[in-house]
Write a protein that holds these residues in place. Structure first.
Motif, short mmCIF file in Angstrom:
data_model
loop_
_atom_site.label_atom_id
_atom_site.label_comp_id
_atom_site.label_asym_id
_atom_site.label_seq_id
_atom_site.Cartn_x
_atom_site.Cartn_y
_atom_site.Cartn_z
N ASP A 188 2.15 -1.16 -6.43
CA ASP A 188 1.33 -0.12 -5.81
C ASP A 188 0.16 -0.80 -5.09
N GLY B 119 -2.30 1.06 -3.49
CA GLY B 119 -3.30 2.09 -3.25
C GLY B 119 -4.70 1.63 -3.58
N ARG B 120 -5.65 2.54 -3.39
CA ARG B 120 -7.07 2.18 -3.51
C ARG B 120 -7.45 1.77 -4.93
N SER C 284 2.38 2.13 -0.56
CA SER C 284 1.10 2.81 -0.72
C SER C 284 1.30 4.24 -0.24
N ASP C 285 0.71 4.61 0.90
CA ASP C 285 1.00 5.91 1.48
C ASP C 285 2.31 5.90 2.24
N THR D 174 -4.40 -4.26 -0.15
CA THR D 174 -4.56 -2.90 -0.65
C THR D 174 -4.94 -1.96 0.49
N GLU E 6 -4.60 7.20 -1.13
CA GLU E 6 -3.82 7.42 -2.34
C GLU E 6 -2.36 7.04 -2.07
N SER E 7 -1.71 6.51 -3.09
CA SER E 7 -0.30 6.14 -2.96
C SER E 7 0.57 7.39 -3.02
#
Length: 437
Positions: free
Chosen positions: A238, A240-241, A280-281, A308, A312-313
């Protein structure tokens, strides 16, 4: 030409002596003599440095750096002068290290070549640019320095931790993985792949006795089974953030990438196939699971430039991508992180979809620094509130593990420092218990 601290000290001493000449005229003369001697000495040393002295140097760095590890750098300095020199080495380090006052000092005899070593520990992947190697040379007098510009600028790529990978490679080759913390898991039962028949010895499983072979040989024979091979192991990373959170200077994404490399190597070493996915997205990188000799290099190159994202993923996008690209049942090791229990609930339906078709292992992170803070005492009301919040966060982490287990999803809650070892132990445990089938 650069004047040294020694020159300014001598200059200040001569000025003080001359100032004292207001009280004693002899001191004024002494100060003037000292000032003339200082000027003559300075001119003599500067003439020697710019007519006789010759210095060159070069920087020796690895072809690539290992992220999160100490990487050696060597500076080779050669004095071509007929007398001894004092050298101050200023290597223009990449700005990512934020070392503005880095320097090394050494003495060089006449026509001597000396090596000076130091180490750098990068915490981010990417291209790091070195500048020039500056050598400030002076004689034993040390009033003035001459700057020599050596070692042209060079770029070094920082890859995921292949140094850690080599450590596991050596340990696996010498059967010493347990020294690194990898546990030896007792088998829960016989595996499905038959290997051969052997004579019974004390300690063998009675259930493995082959009665037909025993009757033919007139003594007990047992079946020997081996671990099921050629299973597919995928690392789902992942980006994401939440994976931007840093521990000891490294982001969770970097810890996950390093652990996925080690897991891939161990899986290939145990005759399984290893692959990688990042998302991620949007769905980003896909390396099919293979067991070829060049597979580790493919995985390393695919993870080299991963970064990264700030959004949001999207797990709803991940499910069809995984099912389309990986039709065969495989072990999916998902490296992610959760801000709270509600974030798990949003992802849980998609995690269950992946787990229905594959075996899913969710790996997320525990804050070791927060645990130390909660375990310590508090001294005022503010710290009491902070302890309560920390305990609530720890409870939600345990609740996430429990919820995943209720839905048949295997999970692993670990600290970033123990990530690689704990993931390998979990993989070996699941394989021994035939949970990958």
């Amino acid at each position: 030409m650069f004047l040294t601290r020694r020159f300014y000290i001598c200059m200040a001493f001569a000025a003080v002596v001359m100032a004292c000449g207001m009280l004693a005229p002899a001191l004024l003369v002494a100060g003037q003599v000292a000032l003339v001697l200082l000027a003559l000495t300075l001119a003599s040393e500067a003439l020697s440095l710019y007519t006789v002295v010759g210095v060159d140097g070069r920087r020796v760095v690895p072809a690539r750096f290992s992220n999160g590890d100490d990487n050696p750098v060597s500076l080779l300095i050669h004095n071509h002068s007929p007398f001894r020199l004092n050298a101050e080495l200023v290597d223009e380090l990449p700005p990512e290290f934020q070392k503005r006052d880095f320097s090394l000092s050494c003495e060089l005899a006449s026509h001597e070549e000396r090596q000076c070593d130091y180490e750098l520990r990068p915490v981010r992947r990417g291209v790091y640019s070195f500048g020039y190697l500056l050598v400030f040379a002076s004689t034993r007098i040390g009033l003035v320095q001459r700057r020599f510009r050596c070692a042209s600028p060079a770029d070094v790529k920082v890859y995921p931790s292949y140094a850690q990978l080599r450590q596991y490679e050596v340990a696996a080759a010498s059967d010493q993985l347990r020294e690194l913390g990898v546990k030896k898991i007792r088998k829960a039962g016989n595996n499905t792949d038959f290997e051969h028949i052997k004579d019974y010895v004390q300690g063998d499983e009675y259930r493995a006795i082959n009665w037909r072979a025993s009757a033919r040989r007139t003594h007990l024979m047992v079946n020997v089974y081996q671990d099921e091979r050629s299973q597919q192991i995928f690392s789902l990373i992942d980006k994401g953030r939440l994976m931007q959170q840093a521990f000891h200077g490294m982001t969770l994404l970097d810890y996950a990438i390093n652990a996925s490399l080690v897991l891939s190597y161990v899986a290939i070493h145990r005759h399984d196939k290893a692959g990688v996915m990042t998302f991620s997205d949007t769905f980003d990188t896909f390396v099919p699971a293979e067991r070829h000799a060049v597979q580790m290099q493919r995985i390393l190159e695919s993870l080299y430039s991963q970064q990264t994202r700030f959004g949001e993923s999207d797990f709803s996008m991940l499910v069809p991508s995984v099912n389309r690209l990986v039709p065969r049942r495989s072990l999916m090791v998902l490296y992610t992180n959760y801000a709270d229990f509600d974030s798990l609930l949003r992802q849980l339906p998609y995690l269950r979809m992946i787990n229905q078709r594959h075996r899913l292992l969710v790996v997320f992170f525990e804050d070791s620094q927060l645990n130390e803070f909660v375990a310590g005492p508090f001294h005022d009301i503010e710290e009491c509130y902070q302890h309560v919040i920390g305990e609530k966060m720890g409870y939600e982490r345990r609740l996430i593990v429990s919820t995943l287990r209720q839905h048949g999803i295997v999970s692993l809650l670990t600290t970033p420092e123990r990530l690689s070892v704990d993931v390998i132990n979990k993989y070996i445990e699941m394989k021994k218990r035939q949970l990958l089938i």
